[in-house]
Design a protein around this motif. Structure first.
Motif, mmCIF file in Angstrom:
data_model
loop_
_atom_site.group_PDB
_atom_site.id
_atom_site.type_symbol
_atom_site.label_atom_id
_atom_site.label_comp_id
_atom_site.label_asym_id
_atom_site.label_seq_id
_atom_site.Cartn_x
_atom_site.Cartn_y
_atom_site.Cartn_z
ATOM 1 N N CYS A 4 0.815 -1.204 0.000
ATOM 2 C CA CYS A 4 0.000 0.000 0.000
ATOM 3 C C CYS A 4 0.847 1.252 0.000
ATOM 4 C CB CYS A 4 -0.928 0.070 1.210
ATOM 5 S SG CYS A 4 -1.090 -1.347 2.191
ATOM 6 N N ARG A 20 -1.338 -4.596 4.064
ATOM 7 C CA ARG A 20 -2.565 -4.894 4.792
ATOM 8 C C ARG A 20 -2.620 -6.400 4.984
ATOM 9 N NH1 ARG A 20 -5.638 -0.455 6.684
ATOM 10 N NH2 ARG A 20 -5.135 1.321 5.365
ATOM 11 N N ARG A 21 -3.404 -6.838 6.000
ATOM 12 C CA ARG A 21 -3.542 -8.293 6.212
ATOM 13 C C ARG A 21 -4.110 -8.970 4.961
ATOM 14 N NH1 ARG A 21 -2.747 -9.905 11.583
ATOM 15 N NH2 ARG A 21 -2.380 -8.098 12.896
ATOM 16 N N HIS A 93 0.425 -2.525 8.023
ATOM 17 C CA HIS A 93 -0.059 -1.150 8.077
ATOM 18 C C HIS A 93 -0.379 -0.813 9.545
ATOM 19 C CE1 HIS A 93 -2.602 2.334 7.481
ATOM 20 N NE2 HIS A 93 -2.134 2.410 6.251
ATOM 21 N N GLU A 96 -3.510 -1.861 11.293
ATOM 22 C CA GLU A 96 -3.831 -3.285 11.464
ATOM 23 C C GLU A 96 -2.854 -4.003 12.385
ATOM 24 O OE1 GLU A 96 -4.398 -5.089 7.643
ATOM 25 O OE2 GLU A 96 -6.151 -3.852 7.242
#
Ligand code: HEM
Length: 146
Positions: A4, A20-21, A93, A96
């Motif tokens: 990202c 991100r996950r 991120h 998260e």
């Protein structure tokens, strides 16, 4: 699958991508790459699968997900932890993260005693009492051995 954002960590530190996950989840087998999240960092263990002393199955089970708990449950050695940086491909991120950065294990040796518990006072109080009794007998008969 793209990262990202780039992580801004200053000029000296390598800039690793933030994932991100959901991005990590895409790398959940040998074909797409085997990525695992450990302590909010992302590792690509594809090339480590056949070298892992615990076997590749356990790594594949965690592939695409967060293996922190399993990793810690096994009680990996310092040597194992020193291998991690070479497989690091990015970080989660900040939105998260679980903030599980701390890898130190703190062991409490108080045996469950709570501050203010009466047992905390027992040893000093008994010691002072014994000293006072001995002093009392000494004053009564100073010439005699204790
Ligand atoms: C990149 C991540 C990992 C690395 C570098 C790694 C490395 C190692 C190393 C070097 C050992 C030998 C024992 C030791 O030195 O502690 C080991 C054992 C083991 N690992 Fe991992 N490991 C990783 C991830 C995982 C994960 C996610 C699991 C999930 C369950 C796992 C499960 C095990 C098990 C079950 C053993 C065998 C323990 C034993 O036989 O006593 N490992 N690992």
């Amino acid at each position: 699958m793209a990262a990202c954002e780039e992580q801004q960590m200053g000029d000296a530190a390598p800039r690793l991508p933030l994932y991100r996950r959901a991005d990590v989840k895409l790398h959940n087998d040998t074909a797409s790459g085997t990525w695992i999240i450990l302590h909010d960092s992302v590792y690509d263990v594809s090339s480590f699968l056949d070298q892992h002393p615990g076997g590749e199955e356990v790594l594949l089970e965690q592939a695409g997900g967060d293996g922190t708990e399993s990793f810690e449950d096994v009680g990996h050695s310092r040597d194992a932890r020193e291998l991690l940086p070479q497989y690091l491909v990015g970080h989660l991120h900040p939105d998260e993260r679980k903030n599980t950065e701390t890898k130190d294990i703190f062991i409490t040796t108080t045996g469950g005693l709570k501050a203010g518990s009466w047992t905390n006072w027992l040893v000093p109080v008994v010691s002072i009492f014994v000293i006072l009794v001995m002093y009392h007998f000494y004053l009564a008969d100073p010439g005699k051995d204790l």
